[in-house]
Design an enzyme around this catalytic site. Structure first.
Site, PDB file in Angstrom:
ATOM      1  N   GLY A 277       0.856  -1.200   0.000  1.00 43.23           N
ATOM      2  CA  GLY A 277       0.000   0.000   0.000  1.00 43.23           C
ATOM      3  C   GLY A 277       0.877   1.229   0.000  1.00 43.23           C
ATOM      4  O   GLY A 277       2.042   1.194   0.421  1.00 43.23           O
TER       5      GLY A 277
ATOM      6  N   ARG B 185      -9.590  -5.452   1.021  1.00 41.29           N
ATOM      7  CA  ARG B 185     -10.908  -5.154   1.614  1.00 41.29           C
ATOM      8  C   ARG B 185     -11.995  -6.164   1.218  1.00 41.29           C
ATOM      9  O   ARG B 185     -13.097  -5.786   0.813  1.00 41.29           O
ATOM     10  CB  ARG B 185     -11.359  -3.739   1.218  1.00 41.29           C
ATOM     11  CG  ARG B 185     -10.353  -2.700   1.658  1.00 41.29           C
ATOM     12  CD  ARG B 185     -10.710  -1.314   1.264  1.00 41.29           C
ATOM     13  NE  ARG B 185      -9.541  -0.458   1.438  1.00 41.29           N
ATOM     14  CZ  ARG B 185      -9.432   0.780   0.964  1.00 41.29           C
ATOM     15  NH1 ARG B 185     -10.418   1.313   0.291  1.00 41.29           N
ATOM     16  NH2 ARG B 185      -8.336   1.474   1.165  1.00 41.29           N
TER      17      ARG B 185
ATOM     18  N   ASP C 119     -11.479  53.220  13.999  1.00 43.94           N
ATOM     19  CA  ASP C 119     -12.129  52.919  12.720  1.00 43.94           C
ATOM     20  C   ASP C 119     -13.581  52.514  13.039  1.00 43.94           C
ATOM     21  O   ASP C 119     -13.891  52.132  14.177  1.00 43.94           O
ATOM     22  CB  ASP C 119     -11.354  51.777  12.042  1.00 43.94           C
ATOM     23  CG  ASP C 119     -12.104  51.161  10.910  1.00 43.94           C
ATOM     24  OD1 ASP C 119     -12.505  51.907  10.006  1.00 43.94           O
ATOM     25  OD2 ASP C 119     -12.319  49.925  10.921  1.00 43.94           O
TER      26      ASP C 119
END
Ligand code: GDG
Length: 746
Positions: free
Chosen positions: A29, A319, A505
């Site tokens: 893998g 799997r 501001d």
């Protein structure tokens, strides 16, 4: 010295037990190949780690582990297994990981299952990993979590280890928001918040990183600045790190005796044939049926190649507990028999199909012998096989690669195909077979150069370097966040001052940003506070805003305040009249306006705001992505139009503003402060346009930016909500004395 803790779902090996004998088998893998390669590499011995630890679940129980752990000791890393009960593991791994996340993230929504029990198991197992790691973690450790099975783990670890250094790498694609949003809200949030527990989140490609950022914006409403996301008080980077391979291992495999023997054997057996090769785990994402169809189309469309080509199709078991995988296996086997049945002759069979794990020398022998590697997944995060084939090549060879793999964005010289277009695939096989050797080599060399420059060692080092860098950036940011010491200093100075100038501001500072600018009307609380503040004779309060004079006059004109409007173009001192700071004609606006109007059409939700000295295009109400995209185009267009002119474009917070140069908040703020001559100056803002005043007042004022972005201001306050408590805190001195006085009288 820190330790490196690698965490992946599985440990990189399994135990094969036959009777009394126990054998250790390295798992195959992508992730395992990549990281083992890194650990085994001599140049990878980073001196900044005292130890490397690998944490993962295992396919053996605690008893087997205790009996065999001495055999499993590796000089490269120590091992910490996580033991998970079979049922729970199945719901977490076969269930949520591989029947929900895997299909959805690979764009197979029809195969995606939505089982609450699976999601709960996923959370539980992630927590088990967290508990195991929490037992061993030390403050200096560098933690690197891998892949989609552990996406909630970063947050779980962060919960108990606030300062930990945590990296996460996703080996599979991160899908576009339209796909990601199919998950139930709770799952989506958990995954995004889970990942945001990391400091650095790595992806294979630019698209995956962008899709993740986009989902974080859409689901959690986060803001980003390129690859940086601001999450709570932490800066998180989501960036691309295309995984590399152990380049030299594959390059030098061609000199290995066993590999040469295997390759020679293959070439002798098939001396008059061209070989096509592929190796994949059994998975619907690998597009094996389309690949077989493409090969069949090739045999059909190019009969002259029959008897001259063999396709060796290797499928690695995987799997097998999930139904979708077993169905796939059957379909492949049916298709293989069909093709072989239809085209074979007595002395030739077009397909050799193998369903098993290949030893490394066979794999490399096949890479070397194959004239073509046919790698056509329907989706693949990266695909290391494609890279390994290229690295192994000595005498040419052609890589046919699916454009839907991450690897395609790096391997431009491969023949890229759409994996579902089986006719295109057939034609591409034919052109690959006739590609001149010189061209094959030329393409291979270009790809090899790139792969050798960014190999697995580079990849790991790059990721870890960036992880340490983001930690440093966070520290720098932390230093600026205003703390109790700084507050105390400002408060002391404020209390001792005889004349104070407080420049504030308006939008994003005194009031939260609103979708429609006209909705940002001052609240009663704000008006009351400004009244209190300005009623102190020592205070000169200056509202300094990009808004036009009329609006400021209408909203706040009744208070004892000084005003600077339109980013410095107009000034009104307390009790005075409005004065303009410029006398230039505004004819330039006639040139700019049509362009902005065109963008209002091209970007639904955007609008133009015009003031005496500025004209702006707001895109706060537009779709996040479209607004950003159009703003980049418009910025580019206006910049070209205004070059060599006295006009300036300001790239503000969801607004582009065009104005004359030479007039900005900085210049006017300085003028006003010089006139008022205070001995205490405080200046607070949130936007890009406020940076001018932070710079201009650098040596004269306590400058504070609202929000965590980088700034010229001396301090940051994390968000707008924290401003009032801060202002109340520093101005409370007088109140306290007064209160004390009244208390005393009582
Ligand atoms: C995930 C992502 C991403 C395979 N069969 C055998 C064998 N292998 C080795 C190959 C290669 C690796 O396994 C497979 O890597 P991939 O990248 O193709 O695929 P995944 O395992 O699905 O990996 C993927 C990867 O993570 C890395 O981030 O590229 O997109 O899905 O190294 O050589 N090795 C041997 N025999 C085999 O039969 N010896």
């Amino acid at each position: 010295m820190s330790r490196l803790i690698i965490i992946s779902n599985r440990l990189p090996f399994s135990l094969d037990k036959s009777g009394e004998e126990v054998k250790i088998r390295q798992s195959s893998g992508g992730l395992v190949s990549a990281l083992k390669g890194y650990f085994e590499h001599s140049s990878a011995k980073r001196t900044d780690f005292s130890e490397k630890i690998w944490v993962g679940s295992c396919d053996f129980d605690e008893e087997d582990w205790n009996e065999n752990k001495d055999k499993l000791k590796s000089s490269d890393f120590s091992i910490i297994p996580v033991f998970i009960k079979e049922d729970l593991y199945s719901d977490y791994y076969n269930g949520f990981s591989n029947s929900t996340i895997w299909p959805l993230f690979h764009y197979f929504p029809s195969l995606t299952e939505y089982e609450k029990q699976h999601f709960e198991a996923y959370c539980k197992v992630n927590q088990m990993f967290a508990d195991t790691i929490n037992e061993v973690i030390m403050p200096e450790d560098v933690i690197w979590i891998h892949d989609y099975q552990l996406m909630i783990l970063p947050k779980m670890l962060r919960a108990k280890n606030d300062q930990a250094t945590i990296g996460f790498f996703l080996h599979i694609p991160f899908p576009s928001f339209e796909i990601f949003r199919m998950l139930p809200l709770l799952w989506k949030k958990n995954i995004l918040l889970g990942l945001l527990g990391a400091d650095l989140i790595g992806f294979h490609t630019y698209e995956y990183a962008r899709y993740f950022i986009n989902s974080a914006k859409m689901v959690l409403g986060l803001e980003n600045q390129y690859s940086l996301l601001q999450y709570e008080n932490r800066l998180v980077r989501a960036d691309l790190f295309p995984i590399g391979i152990d380049y030299n291992k594959f390059k030098t495999a061609s000199e290995d005796k066993e590999v040469i023997a295997y390759k020679d054997n293959l070439l002798n057996n098939f001396h008059d044939k061209k070989l096509i090769f592929s190796v994949d785990r059994l998975d619907y994402t690998k597009g094996l049926n389309y690949r077989l169809q493409g090969f069949e189309n090739f045999l059909e469309r190019y009969p002259e190649w029959r008897e001259k080509v063999i396709f060796i199709l290797n499928v690695i078991p995987s799997r097998d507990k999930i139904a979708a995988y077993n169905d796939r296996k059957r379909l492949i086997e049916v298709k293989v028999s069909e093709i072989n049945g239809k085209y074979s002759s007595i002395q030739w069979q077009p397909l050799i199909y193998r369903y098993n794990h290949l030893p490394f020398n066979e794999l490399c022998g096949l890479y070397l012998a194959a004239n073509i590697a046919l790698i056509t997944p329907l989706r693949d995060g990266m695909n290391l096989v494609a890279k390994e084939y290229v690295a192994s090549s000595k005498e040419g060879g052609v890589l046919i690669l699916s454009e839907l793999t991450g690897a395609a964005s790096e391997l431009n010289e491969a023949l890229l195909v759409n994996p579902t277009d089986t006719e295109e695939m057939a034609d591409t096989i034919a052109s690959a077979l006739t590609m001149p050797l010189e061209e094959q080599k030329h393409r291979m060399q270009a790809m090899q150069k790139r792969l050798s420059e960014y190999d697995i060692v580079q990849w790991v080092n790059d990721f870890l370097d960036q992880l340490l860098k983001i930690k440093k950036d966070q520290e720098k940011m932390q230093v600026k966040l205003i703390d109790s010491n700084a507050i105390k200093k400002i408060k002391d100075h404020y209390s001792k001052a005889n004349k104070r100038c407080i420049l504030l501001d308006y939008d994003g500072t005194l009031t939260p940003l609103t979708k429609i600018p006209s909705e940002a009307v001052p609240s009663n609380e704000l008006i009351k506070f400004l009244q209190e503040l300005s009623s102190d004779k020592k205070n000169e309060v200056v509202i300094i805003s990009g808004r036009d004079a009329n609006t400021l006059q209408k909203w706040l004109g009744h208070l004892k305040l000084n005003f600077i409007a339109e980013h410095g173009a107009f000034v009104r001192y307390k009790n005075g009249e409005w004065e303009t700071q410029t006398n230039v004609s505004s004819a330039w606006k006639e040139e700019i306006r049509p362009m902005l109007e065109a963008y209002v059409f091209r970007c639904p939700g955007s609008h133009i705001e015009e003031k005496q000295n500025t004209i702006s295009w707001h895109y706060r109400n537009a779709h996040v992505d479209l607004g950003f995209l159009r703003s980049r185009e418009l910025l580019n267009n206006i910049s070209q139009l205004t070059s060599n002119s006295p006009l300036q474009v300001i790239d503000g917070n969801k607004v582009l503003e065009v104005r004359l140069t030479g007039i900005d908040k900085g210049m006017t703020a300085l003028k006003v402060v010089n006139k008022l001559m205070p001995d205490f100056t405080l200046c607070i803002g949130d936007d890009t346009t406020d940076e001018d005043m932070f710079t201009a007042l650098e040596s004269k004022a306590y400058t504070i930016k609202i929000g965590n972005g980088s700034t010229a201001a001396r301090f940051n306050i994390a968000n707008q909500k924290e401003l009032m408590p801060f202002l109340r805190e520093i101005t409370s001195f007088k109140k306290t004395i007064k209160q004390k006085f009244f208390n005393f009288l009582k």
